[in-house]
Design an enzyme around this catalytic site. Structure first.
Site, PDB file in Angstrom:
ATOM      1  N   ASP A  59       0.863  -1.185   0.000  1.00 59.14           N
ATOM      2  CA  ASP A  59       0.000   0.000   0.000  1.00 59.14           C
ATOM      3  C   ASP A  59       0.901   1.236   0.000  1.00 59.14           C
ATOM      4  O   ASP A  59       1.574   1.532   0.990  1.00 59.14           O
ATOM      5  CB  ASP A  59      -0.880  -0.048   1.270  1.00 59.14           C
ATOM      6  N   HIS A  60       0.885   1.938  -1.108  1.00 59.57           N
ATOM      7  CA  HIS A  60       1.833   3.049  -1.267  1.00 59.57           C
ATOM      8  C   HIS A  60       1.457   4.257  -0.406  1.00 59.57           C
ATOM      9  O   HIS A  60       2.213   5.212  -0.310  1.00 59.57           O
ATOM     10  CB  HIS A  60       1.903   3.445  -2.737  1.00 59.57           C
ATOM     11  N   ARG A  61       0.289   4.209   0.256  1.00 63.45           N
ATOM     12  CA  ARG A  61      -0.037   5.300   1.200  1.00 63.45           C
ATOM     13  C   ARG A  61       0.802   5.162   2.458  1.00 63.45           C
ATOM     14  O   ARG A  61       1.054   6.132   3.166  1.00 63.45           O
ATOM     15  CB  ARG A  61      -1.522   5.256   1.573  1.00 63.45           C
TER      16      ARG A  61
END
Ligand code: COA
Length: 552
Positions: free
Chosen positions: A524-526
């Site tokens: 999850d690139h967040r």
């Protein structure tokens, strides 16, 4: 038992309209539970109960206009020592009259600040007016941005405390030069909200002067192009004008909803701007949120936009192209489809690929084959992968975390539970092995066999599929060189494993045959950036390439 009334506290306005009941006859309430929502032109507020007990009578109805001191409900309290009212109507003065913490008088002190004169215009600072509390209150919406033209009375921002939300209006007409706050900031009376550029003429028209300590507001000076802007000595702008909020505002995005509705909307990520309000003046009620969610859920995903602006996939009659057969999805299939779509749409995915040199691991595994058979188990690459991931999860805590539902924080987990995908005739299941970091390879091998068996026999208990921090999806037995696994949100990472094969690897002087295991790590690139992902992958590769490190 005693019957007592709760009355309207100081609401900072002459009167306000009852727009929502939050209790009904028969409800038990505690002190501070909200009884109803009042709305004046510029603020909505929940009126809390000053008593604990059972609601036995509602004394007002929706649409009633109430002022301070009006009796709202009769509550039967268990406390015999409490101040007891006679029949409420006959003896209203006997009611409990604790001042509830609701107050939203919007009396700006902005004009007390000097105005910086710039030619035909002046700079005007808009400050937080008296919001009826000394506590800092959170900014939940900004209604203007730099460059906007605002009229006096236009909403600049919305503040929300536990019990009330209030729109803070501009106390002058002008252009927004600076917005001094951001959503999430906590503000108190006197804090700077924005700086406006006010034209000389309009500042003369708009500023309503009130001599210090004088009760009644002084009428605004008449507009005149020849008159210089009024510089109030000690003045305050008159209380917010009583205009219809929507009519007065040039910002059509303003949403009318009480704190409870706003909170619920935030919890379920419901965009309030897309909800139609059925309350007075288009105010959004809880029922409107329910209707919105119901409507979204009942819209077939195959034929409609998901609400994210994604065009719907058209329904096609495939029989026009040849014979077809339609089979209903299994329950597991439907759940998987929903989970996959939810994760894919919510999580910005990045996938990194690498190969681990598992030549030594495979040799070690082969040497243990007989021992495994004696133990009645099977040592596949999966227990090694579980162990390597557990070490990497501990060393890279971001991978062992989840983003909070409101997206405001990261929740780190001090346990290491790992799920692994199992392909079953009924569909994909993901049993979870708990405390992988504390278990040895044999124990993990046995647990993989046991849980995969239970999954295929449809005997997994819900608890055996819950609590994972991370997932491994191994397609190694099937083949393939790599794939992009979908993160199992709210987990933030998943490791895809493809089939190992012998490859010629350059060792600096020659090509040597090495068994290479393709890995694909989605995250999850967040929460995780590329460098975090690189570090995690490097560690997993290093651990699998030299399994002695697993013991460190
Ligand atoms: N490379 C080469 N061979 C591999 C391998 C890999 N990455 N992973 C497993 N194998 C081998 C095993 O060693 C075993 O060989 P052997 O019998 O000669 O020892 C064989 O493949 C079968 O292994 P399997 O019984 O599948 O065990 P496992 O521990 O590797 O996997 C499960 C167990 C439950 C994960 C697996 O059976 C499964 O269901 N995988 C599917 C997961 C899936 O569907 N993912 C997609 C999700 S979208």
């Amino acid at each position: 038992m005693a019957k007592q009334q709760v009355i309207v506290p100081d609401i900072g306005a002459d009167s306000a309209e009852v727009i929502e009941w939050m209790v009904k006859v028969g409800d038990s309430v505690a002190v501070d539970d909200s009884l109803l929502v009042l709305e004046s032109d510029k603020a909505s507020m929940e009126v809390p109960s000053t008593l604990a007990g059972t609601v036995v009578e509602l004394l007002v109805k929706l649409g009633d206009s109430l002022s301070e001191g009006a009796a709202i409900v009769v509550i039967e309290t268990a406390d015999a020592t409490a101040v007891t009212a006679a029949e409420p109507q006959e003896a209203p003065t006997d009611t409990i009259q604790d001042e509830a913490p609701v107050k939203s008088e919007l009396q700006s002190s902005a004009a007390e600040l000097p105005k910086a004169q710039t030619g035909g215009s002046s700079k005007h600072s808009v400050l937080v007016p008296d919001i009826g509390t000394d506590d800092a209150v959170e900014v939940i919406e900004l209604s203007v941005s730099v460059g906007d033209d605002v009229a006096e009375g236009d909403t600049l921002l919305v503040l929300e405390s536990d019990k009330a939300s209030m729109e803070i209006p501009a106390d002058a007409t002008g252009k927004v030069l600076e917005v001094a706050v951001a959503v999430g900031a906590s503000l108190k009376q006197g804090d700077l909200i924005a700086v406006l550029e006010v034209s000389a003429a309009s500042s003369t028209e708009q500023v309503v002067v009130q001599e210090a300590k004088q009760e009644a507001p002084v009428v605004a000076a008449p507009a005149s192009s020849t008159v210089a802007p009024v510089e109030p000595k000690a003045a305050s702008v008159a209380p917010v004008r009583a205009a219809e909020p929507q009519a007065a505002s040039s910002h059509s995005e303003v949403v009318y909803a009480g704190p409870a509705v706003r909170k619920l909307a935030r919890e379920f990520s419901i965009p309030l701007g897309q909800v139609s309000g059925s309350g007075p003046r288009g105010r959004i009620l809880k029922e409107d949120l329910h209707a919105f969610v119901q409507q979204r859920l009942s819209t077939p995903t195959a034929t409609a936009s998901s609400g994210t602006g994604i065009p719907a996939v058209p329904a096609v009659d495939f029989s026009q192209f040849g014979p077809i057969r339609e089979e209903a999805l299994s329950k597991i299939g439907k759940v998987t489809a929903t989970n996959m779509q939810r994760s894919w749409l919510n999580v910005p995915h990045v996938t990194q690929y690498d190969d681990a040199d598992v030549t030594d691991l495979e040799a070690f595994r082969a040497s243990l084959k007989d021992e495994a058979a004696k133990k009645g188990t099977k040592l596949t690459p999966l227990p090694f992968l579980l162990k390597a991931c557990a070490v990497a999860l501990k060393d890279n805590p971001k991978f062992n975390s989840s983003l909070s539902a409101d997206g405001e924080s990261i929740i780190y987990k001090d346990y290491v539970h790992i799920g692994f995908a199992v392909d079953t005739p009924a569909g994909l299941l993901v049993p979870v092995i708990r405390d992988v970091d504390k278990k040895g390879l044999w124990e993990l091998a046995e647990e993989v066999l046991e849980l995969a068996g239970l999954a295929r026999d449809k005997k997994l208990k819900p608890a055996q599929m819950q609590g994972a921090c991370f997932t491994i999806s191994s397609l190694g037995a099937l083949g393939g060189k790599g794939f992009t696994p979908i993160v199992n949100a709210p987990e933030v990472g998943i490791l895809g494993v493809s089939k190992s094969s012998v490859q010629p690897v350059w060792d600096g002087s020659s090509f040597t045959p090495r068994t290479m295991l393709p890995l694909s790590l989605s995250y999850d690139h967040r929460v995780i950036n590329g460098a975090d992902g690189g570090r995690f992958m490097n560690q997993v590769v290093a651990l699998l390439s030299d399994i002695r490190r697993l013991t460190l």
